[in-house]
Enzyme design. Structure first.
Site, PDB file in Angstrom:
ATOM      1  N   GLY B  50       0.856  -1.180   0.000  1.00  0.00           N
ATOM      2  CA  GLY B  50       0.000   0.000   0.000  1.00  0.00           C
ATOM      3  C   GLY B  50       0.888   1.224   0.000  1.00  0.00           C
ATOM      4  O   GLY B  50       2.014   1.166   0.482  1.00  0.00           O
ATOM      5  N   THR B  51       0.377   2.311  -0.553  1.00  0.00           N
ATOM      6  CA  THR B  51       1.264   3.467  -0.682  1.00  0.00           C
ATOM      7  C   THR B  51       0.826   4.678   0.143  1.00  0.00           C
ATOM      8  O   THR B  51       0.952   4.645   1.350  1.00  0.00           O
ATOM      9  CB  THR B  51       1.490   3.797  -2.157  1.00  0.00           C
ATOM     10  OG1 THR B  51       0.233   3.766  -2.805  1.00  0.00           O
ATOM     11  CG2 THR B  51       2.405   2.785  -2.773  1.00  0.00           C
ATOM     12  N   THR B  52       0.291   5.722  -0.475  1.00  0.00           N
ATOM     13  CA  THR B  52       0.225   6.996   0.251  1.00  0.00           C
ATOM     14  C   THR B  52      -1.031   7.179   1.100  1.00  0.00           C
ATOM     15  O   THR B  52      -2.152   7.040   0.611  1.00  0.00           O
ATOM     16  CB  THR B  52       0.346   8.161  -0.746  1.00  0.00           C
ATOM     17  OG1 THR B  52       1.438   7.884  -1.606  1.00  0.00           O
ATOM     18  CG2 THR B  52       0.578   9.467  -0.027  1.00  0.00           C
TER      19      THR B  52
END
Lengths: 226, 272
Positions: B50-52
């Site tokens: 997962g990123t931001t």
């Protein structure tokens, strides 16, 4: 060495049952009633912090009468079982039915195997997710006897008198406020009115998001009872 | 433990107390098993990341948001992954890092908070919740050593202090309270810069929502692992507001409308 006296199993069980019943009769009673919004539970309880009614899971509540420390322990056991099941399977797989069976097993085992039976009577209530889905009221006795009830149920030593009172006043389709009024009235002795400070009231409301349990307290309860 | 078959009742000294984690350790340790391996050795395959995600303190509470992309190496693993969750009624948790472990950690965290509340009859303080999460991140350290890092962002409304608070974490479970805002994940630098330029003390929740959507866009603009608003498929960031009334996700239609506003904003003409 002295030999223990022979006591027949019938006598042992009867003594234990009498013992448990006496303990339960010392405490105040509790009623649960179905209403249009869900299920209402009303207990005679002066304490604002030591509860007889508690949340167990999303749509399930627990109520107990009798010895506080014993039904409190059972409540915690139920919360643990429900949360574990919900975590390991899914939230939808936690049901009042399986919880009630676990309670019945536990109480039955303690009644037959332990020195002293639990002096408690408990209720496991589950509100249906939709108005079509039936509510469930499981009433469990100190010896593990499990009863599946509908409309209303009474826990405690004074159950007969309160049950008679409810039989005359309960009708299907009560609102939440009406159910609380009827419940409070049924718990009171002849000629006595129980005030908000003598009652513990909680509800399982179908319309609430996820966690259906809430306590009815303060001004809201005063308004309903006046 | 006595021999009652179904109901977990404990004798003195073995009681797990109000902690669900301790209860699982006692009765079902298998369900807590973490990946064990040789520290320093990375896994021979790629996992979804997962990123931001971000959290911004505003007047009367906090706004949290997260993009919807999960990546696995150079590929997009999921376009609609949800990285922002309600931890309980008054707090939220957003995750960056190894998605599989992070989502499981959130699930455990949610039960942990509710379990405590039901057993004790009162909810944990916001600080208490933040510390619980810290312990969970620390428990993940062996996996983090293999590159399976989970770094959550925790924010909520502190009823006792009557304001929103934001906490960030590191891989060893270090908990750091942020004064105003925080962002996490691969696009965090870009998101944080955008927030820093627009944030001021006492901004409204509405402004904070706009900032969160624009800063996620900024992150997606510069970081391939962050997903921007997808107008073709109708996929938009998740945004939630936490205030004295509790945790509430914004309607997708609302986020969609706010994302459309970007079309007329300065981003449109940007060539960089």
């Amino acid at each position: 060495m002295s030999m223990p006296f022979y006591v027949s199993p019938e006598q042992v069980m009867k003594d234990r049952a009498d013992y448990a019943r006496k303990g339960i009769a010392r405490g105040r009673s509790l009623v649960a009633l179905e209403c249009t919004e869900g299920i209402v539970m009303v207990a005679q309880n002066q304490s604002r912090t030591l509860y007889k009614i508690s949340e167990v899971y999303d749509r399930i509540a627990f109520a107990g009468v009798g010895k506080y420390n014993e039904f409190q322990m059972l409540k915690i056991g139920g919360v643990r079982l429900a949360d574990m099941k919900g975590f390991q399977y899914s939230r939808e797989d936690v049901t009042a039915n399986s919880l009630a069976n676990a309670y019945a097993q536990t109480l039955g085992q303690v009644f037959t195997n332990e020195m002293k039976p639990y002096e408690v009577e408990i209720l496991v209530a589950q509100v249906g997710a939709t108005p079509e889905e039936p509510n469930e009221l499981f009433h469990i006795l100190y010896d593990g006897t499990l009863m599946d009830e509908s409309d209303y149920t009474v826990l405690g030593g004074d159950a007969e008198r309160i049950g008679d009172a409810l039989e005359n006043t309960f009708r299907p389709g009560l609102t939440l406020a009406e159910a609380i009024q009827i419940g409070a009235k049924s718990l009171a002795d002849e000629g006595v009115t129980l005030g908000a400070d003598q009652l513990e009231v909680a509800a399982l409301e179908r319309g609430r998001p996820r966690r259906a349990f809430r306590r009815v307290t303060g001004d809201e309860l005063l308004g309903i009872l006046s | 433990m006595n021999e009652t078959p179904l109901l977990p009742i404990f004798s003195e000294g073995t009681d797990p107390g109000p902690s669900f984690l301790n209860l699982l350790r006692r009765v079902a340790p298998d369900s807590l098993q973490m990946p064990q391996g040789i520290p320093g050795q990375t896994l021979p395959f790629e996992l979804a990341h997962g990123t931001t995600v971000l959290a911004i303190r505003c007047e009367g509470g906090v706004v949290m948001a997260g993009d919807r992309r999960a990546t696995s190496g150079n590929s997009i693993a999921n376009r609609r992954i949800e990285k922002l969750f309600a931890a309980d009624e008054y707090s939220g948790v957003a995750i960056a890092g190894t998605a599989g472990l992070a989502i499981e950690m959130v699930r455990l965290f949610q039960v942990q908070l509710e379990h405590y509340e039901k057993i004790e009859g009162a909810a944990l303080s916001l600080e208490g919740k933040a510390n619980q999460l810290s312990q969970m991140v620390r428990a993940n350290l062996p996996a983090a050593m293999q590159g399976l890092v989970v770094v959550p962002l925790f924010a909520g409304f502190d009823k006792r202090r009557d304001r929103g608070r934001v906490f960030s974490y590191d891989a060893v479970g270090g908990k750091y309270e942020e004064a105003d805002f925080s962002a996490n994940g691969s696009g965090a630098v870009h998101a944080r810069n955008w927030i820093k330029a627009s944030w001021s003390e006492g901004i409204s929740a509405d402004d904070a929502i706009s900032i969160s959507i624009r800063s996620l866009f900024a992150a997606a603009d510069e970081d391939t692992a962050t997903g921007g608003p997808d107008l073709v498929r109708g996929i938009y960031p998740l945004v939630a507001v936490i205030n004295s009334e509790g945790f509430k996700f914004l309607d997708e239609a609302d986020v969609a409308a706010r994302s459309q506003l970007l079309l007329d904003g300065p981003e449109r003409g940007g060539s960089a």
